[in-house]
Scaffold this motif. Structure first.
Motif, PDB file in Angstrom:
ATOM      1  N   ALA A 182     -13.066  30.958 -33.167  1.00  0.00           N
ATOM      2  CA  ALA A 182     -12.501  31.154 -31.826  1.00  0.00           C
ATOM      3  C   ALA A 182     -11.038  31.582 -31.888  1.00  0.00           C
ATOM      4  O   ALA A 182     -10.501  32.090 -30.904  1.00  0.00           O
ATOM      5  CB  ALA A 182     -12.644  29.873 -31.015  1.00  0.00           C
ATOM      6  N   ALA A 232     -23.303  27.358 -33.276  1.00  0.00           N
ATOM      7  CA  ALA A 232     -22.580  28.616 -33.123  1.00  0.00           C
ATOM      8  C   ALA A 232     -21.777  28.599 -31.820  1.00  0.00           C
ATOM      9  O   ALA A 232     -20.618  29.018 -31.781  1.00  0.00           O
ATOM     10  CB  ALA A 232     -23.547  29.797 -33.151  1.00  0.00           C
ATOM     11  N   LEU A 233     -22.400  28.096 -30.751  1.00  0.00           N
ATOM     12  CA  LEU A 233     -21.688  27.961 -29.472  1.00  0.00           C
ATOM     13  C   LEU A 233     -20.459  27.076 -29.643  1.00  0.00           C
ATOM     14  O   LEU A 233     -19.384  27.367 -29.128  1.00  0.00           O
ATOM     15  CB  LEU A 233     -22.600  27.288 -28.445  1.00  0.00           C
ATOM     16  CG  LEU A 233     -23.496  28.130 -27.552  1.00  0.00           C
ATOM     17  CD1 LEU A 233     -24.322  27.201 -26.670  1.00  0.00           C
ATOM     18  CD2 LEU A 233     -22.672  29.070 -26.692  1.00  0.00           C
ATOM     19  N   GLN A 234     -20.652  25.968 -30.381  1.00  0.00           N
ATOM     20  CA  GLN A 234     -19.579  24.987 -30.530  1.00  0.00           C
ATOM     21  C   GLN A 234     -18.366  25.530 -31.271  1.00  0.00           C
ATOM     22  O   GLN A 234     -17.263  25.098 -31.018  1.00  0.00           O
ATOM     23  CB  GLN A 234     -20.104  23.764 -31.277  1.00  0.00           C
ATOM     24  CG  GLN A 234     -21.297  23.132 -30.625  1.00  0.00           C
ATOM     25  CD  GLN A 234     -20.909  21.938 -29.797  1.00  0.00           C
ATOM     26  OE1 GLN A 234     -20.716  20.876 -30.327  1.00  0.00           O
ATOM     27  NE2 GLN A 234     -20.769  22.145 -28.510  1.00  0.00           N
ATOM     28  N   VAL A 235     -18.596  26.455 -32.218  1.00  0.00           N
ATOM     29  CA  VAL A 235     -17.436  27.013 -32.906  1.00  0.00           C
ATOM     30  C   VAL A 235     -16.847  28.197 -32.135  1.00  0.00           C
ATOM     31  O   VAL A 235     -15.896  28.810 -32.578  1.00  0.00           O
ATOM     32  CB  VAL A 235     -17.733  27.433 -34.377  1.00  0.00           C
ATOM     33  CG1 VAL A 235     -18.149  26.234 -35.200  1.00  0.00           C
ATOM     34  CG2 VAL A 235     -18.767  28.538 -34.437  1.00  0.00           C
ATOM     35  N   GLY A 236     -17.427  28.494 -30.976  1.00  0.00           N
ATOM     36  CA  GLY A 236     -16.811  29.488 -30.112  1.00  0.00           C
ATOM     37  C   GLY A 236     -17.461  30.861 -30.118  1.00  0.00           C
ATOM     38  O   GLY A 236     -16.879  31.824 -29.632  1.00  0.00           O
ATOM     39  N   ILE A 237     -18.662  30.954 -30.678  1.00  0.00           N
ATOM     40  CA  ILE A 237     -19.329  32.256 -30.719  1.00  0.00           C
ATOM     41  C   ILE A 237     -20.002  32.533 -29.378  1.00  0.00           C
ATOM     42  O   ILE A 237     -20.699  31.677 -28.834  1.00  0.00           O
ATOM     43  CB  ILE A 237     -20.368  32.288 -31.854  1.00  0.00           C
ATOM     44  CG1 ILE A 237     -19.658  32.152 -33.205  1.00  0.00           C
ATOM     45  CG2 ILE A 237     -21.190  33.577 -31.808  1.00  0.00           C
ATOM     46  CD1 ILE A 237     -20.590  31.985 -34.378  1.00  0.00           C
ATOM     47  N   ASP A 238     -19.773  33.735 -28.856  1.00  0.00           N
ATOM     48  CA  ASP A 238     -20.436  34.146 -27.619  1.00  0.00           C
ATOM     49  C   ASP A 238     -21.864  34.566 -28.007  1.00  0.00           C
ATOM     50  O   ASP A 238     -22.112  35.706 -28.392  1.00  0.00           O
ATOM     51  CB  ASP A 238     -19.668  35.313 -26.991  1.00  0.00           C
ATOM     52  CG  ASP A 238     -20.263  35.730 -25.650  1.00  0.00           C
ATOM     53  OD1 ASP A 238     -21.445  35.402 -25.393  1.00  0.00           O
ATOM     54  OD2 ASP A 238     -19.549  36.387 -24.886  1.00  0.00           O
ATOM     55  N   VAL A 251     -14.034  25.237 -27.330  1.00  0.00           N
ATOM     56  CA  VAL A 251     -13.261  25.063 -28.558  1.00  0.00           C
ATOM     57  C   VAL A 251     -11.885  25.716 -28.444  1.00  0.00           C
ATOM     58  O   VAL A 251     -10.894  25.181 -28.942  1.00  0.00           O
ATOM     59  CB  VAL A 251     -14.057  25.570 -29.797  1.00  0.00           C
ATOM     60  CG1 VAL A 251     -14.294  27.055 -29.732  1.00  0.00           C
ATOM     61  CG2 VAL A 251     -13.367  25.183 -31.092  1.00  0.00           C
ATOM     62  N   ALA A 303     -19.868  26.875 -22.807  1.00  0.00           N
ATOM     63  CA  ALA A 303     -19.803  26.028 -24.007  1.00  0.00           C
ATOM     64  C   ALA A 303     -19.005  26.687 -25.135  1.00  0.00           C
ATOM     65  O   ALA A 303     -18.303  26.010 -25.878  1.00  0.00           O
ATOM     66  CB  ALA A 303     -21.214  25.692 -24.478  1.00  0.00           C
ATOM     67  N   ASN A 304     -19.112  28.005 -25.246  1.00  0.00           N
ATOM     68  CA  ASN A 304     -18.427  28.649 -26.370  1.00  0.00           C
ATOM     69  C   ASN A 304     -16.921  28.848 -26.127  1.00  0.00           C
ATOM     70  O   ASN A 304     -16.214  29.304 -27.007  1.00  0.00           O
ATOM     71  CB  ASN A 304     -19.086  29.987 -26.711  1.00  0.00           C
ATOM     72  CG  ASN A 304     -18.905  31.018 -25.626  1.00  0.00           C
ATOM     73  OD1 ASN A 304     -19.240  30.764 -24.473  1.00  0.00           O
ATOM     74  ND2 ASN A 304     -18.344  32.167 -25.943  1.00  0.00           N
TER      75      ASN A 304
END
Lengths: 316, 236
Positions: B105, A203-209, B76, B72-73
């Motif tokens: 994102a 989830a972090l990797q796809v940009g979710i806070d 992307v 980290a978030n």
């Protein structure tokens, strides 16, 4: 009927069913708060029942401020809505704060640490309740009309009662649950919640806070507990600072019964528990209620350790 | 200036040092591969770039921008998408939802073009669009993981073991797709156990051993290198 329910007739069972539905709806609303939080960070939020208790106190305070502590001649709908909204916002925000202060820093600590922290928060809430309104039960104003639908419609003298209170609980709880389901399924935040629950790192990797999503989850759980608090007060006519312990335990049981982490399961577990509890009271007497409820829990967990709708999550 | 630059990066898992002074560059439009055996630090390198593991020393920069302080978030949004080891698709979401999450994102934008592009590369995913991702076959999950990363419209794609566990026919397909994606203008940093395949698509490569880079050369030269042939291409 006598075999399953030695104490009662078919009529009594039907009456118990209705009581069970109302009780179950309340349990379900609290259970959702447990399951949402567990689903997303695998924390059993021990303070959740006590948050619910504080919600009843906030509602009382709002009603008192509106001059309704002693009851009212006519149902003050606007005041009720105000009390519900106040309790919801209070519980939602407080739950978010608790996460921010007591759980977030422990998120990567061993599992026991946030659990103990949650027990600590629970004690804090209980003692705030005790300090705020004292140790004795406090009457909750009887604000809903006591209209009995079954008697009014059929004209018969029956034990089956479906009152405005039952209608009020069902008419509030069901839309709240459906609303929650809709939010989780369709909104961006809901999708993010599911993503975080399924794989936090991805989830972090796809940009979710992730922090924001977890906060939001605590907010949702708190909102539901707040709504349940007001309904509990109106339905049962009282509240007390220890209310959260039993209510929390039952709701947690319902969440486990349905499969903790599963939202539909928590709702289902709540209703099942409410109905079974009311049936046991009717058929065997009040002292057997918890025996019935927890026997069901044990039996279901023996045969389905993940709960009714819980799935065995595959290791990745 | 290189698109991505790692300079003397040290990284740890707990007390264990996983990376020892790693320096890597990826230029715009390049496919670069990291090869090495299990535990050499390939995956850790990718996880360090995408902000999951923080370097204890050294720097990671993208287009000259230091990534050390970027959460980290937010990585992307800067143009790095990661198709991680083990695929890590969201198992209880549909194929469509997984792809949407890839574009999370970018906010509320029209994704029609992006869906078309991913389905162009992986027509199989289109057939499975409503299926719950956890029930896909391994190959389909791999396509989904790559597709999800593409939905972010990255400038740099990190691919971790895209051929792992796939039938030979699918391995061919995945590597063809990697070339296609590169032709669309994306730079790729590719981690592979299948060194032979990796070296045929990559322009340059690095060889990792126990957290250090022991060789860096063009893919062509690495494929000829005796040590590489013995250790990673399975030649006696």
């Amino acid at each position: 009927m006598q075999v399953v329910c030695p104490g009662g007739s078919g009529e009594l069972v039907a009456a118990a069913l209705i009581i069970g539905l109302s009780n179950g709806a309340l349990i379900a609303l609290i259970a959702l708060g447990y399951t949402l939080v567990y689903g997303i960070i695998e924390l059993i939020n021990f303070s959740h029942g006590d948050l619910f208790m504080l919600g009843t106190f906030v509602a009382l305070t709002v009603l008192a401020a509106l001059g309704l502590e002693g009851g009212a001649a006519e149902t003050p709908w606007l005041a009720l809505i105000a009390a519900i909204l106040a309790a919801m916002v209070f519980c939602g925000v407080l739950n978010m704060l608790a996460e921010r202060i007591a759980y977030r820093r422990l998120r990567n600590a061993p599992r026991l640490a946030p659990l103990i922290s949650a027990i600590g928060v629970s004690f804090i809430y209980i003692n705030i309740g005790l300090f705020w309104r004292g140790p004795s039960p406090i009457p909750f104003p009887d604000l809903l009309p006591d209209f009995e639908f079954v008697r009014a419609i059929t004209g018969a003298d029956t034990l089956i009662t479906f009152t405005t209170k039952d209608a009020f609980i069902i008419a509030t709880a069901i839309p709240l649950m459906l609303g929650l389901g809709w939010v989780i399924k369709n909104t961006t935040m809901g999708k993010a919640m599911r993503a975080v629950a399924q794989d936090r790192e991805m989830a972090l990797q796809v940009g979710i806070d992730v922090d924001k999503v977890i906060s939001f989850t605590f907010l949702l759980g708190g909102l539901l507990a707040g709504a349940a608090a007001v309904m509990h007060g109106l339905y049962n006519g009282n509240t007390v600072f220890t209310l959260g312990f039993t209510a929390g335990l039952k709701a947690f049981t319902a969440a486990v019964l349905g499969g903790i982490g599963n939202v539909t399961g928590a709702a289902l577990g709540g209703f099942l528990l409410g109905i079974l509890g009311a049936m046991t009271v009717t058929c065997y007497g009040g002292e057997w209620e918890n025996v019935g409820v927890f026997t069901l829990l044990v039996v279901i967990l023996v045969f389905r350790p993940t709960g009714l709708l819980g799935e065995e999550t595959p290791e990745r | 200036m290189a698109l991505l630059e790692l300079e003397k990066v040290d990284a740890y898992y707990g007390h264990i040092q996983a990376l020892r002074g790693i320096s890597i560059t990826v230029e715009k439009g390049e496919i670069v591969t990291l090869i090495g055996s299990n535990g050499a630090g390939k995956t850790t390198t990718l996880r360090t770039i995408s902000g999951i593991v923080r370097p204890r020393a050294g720097s990671v920069t993208l287009d000259g921008r230091d990534l050390a302080r970027v959460p980290a978030n937010r990585i992307v949004s800067l143009g790095i998408a990661h198709s991680p080891e083990g695929r890590r698709i969201f198992p209880r979401m549909s194929v469509k939802e997984n792809l949407e999450m890839g574009a999370y994102a970018r906010g509320a934008v029209d994704l029609t073009e992006d869906f078309d592009r991913v389905f162009g590369l992986f027509p199989r995913l289109k057939e499975r669009i409503t299926q719950v991702a956890g029930t896909l076959s391994g190959g389909e999950q791999q396509m989904l993981a790559i597709g999800r990363a593409l939905m972010a419209r990255p400038t740099l794609l990190l691919l971790d073991e895209p051929s792992m566990g796939l039938a030979p026919v699918l391995v061919e397909l995945v590597f063809e797709t990697i070339k296609d994606i590169n032709r669309l203008g994306m730079s790729i940093l590719l981690v592979e156990q299948n060194a032979l395949m990796a070296l045929t698509v990559a322009k340059r490569g690095y060889v990792l051993q126990t957290g250090s880079i022991v060789l860096a050369d063009s893919a062509e030269e690495l494929a000829k290198n005796e040590m590489v042939r013995k250790a990673y291409l399975g030649e006696e």
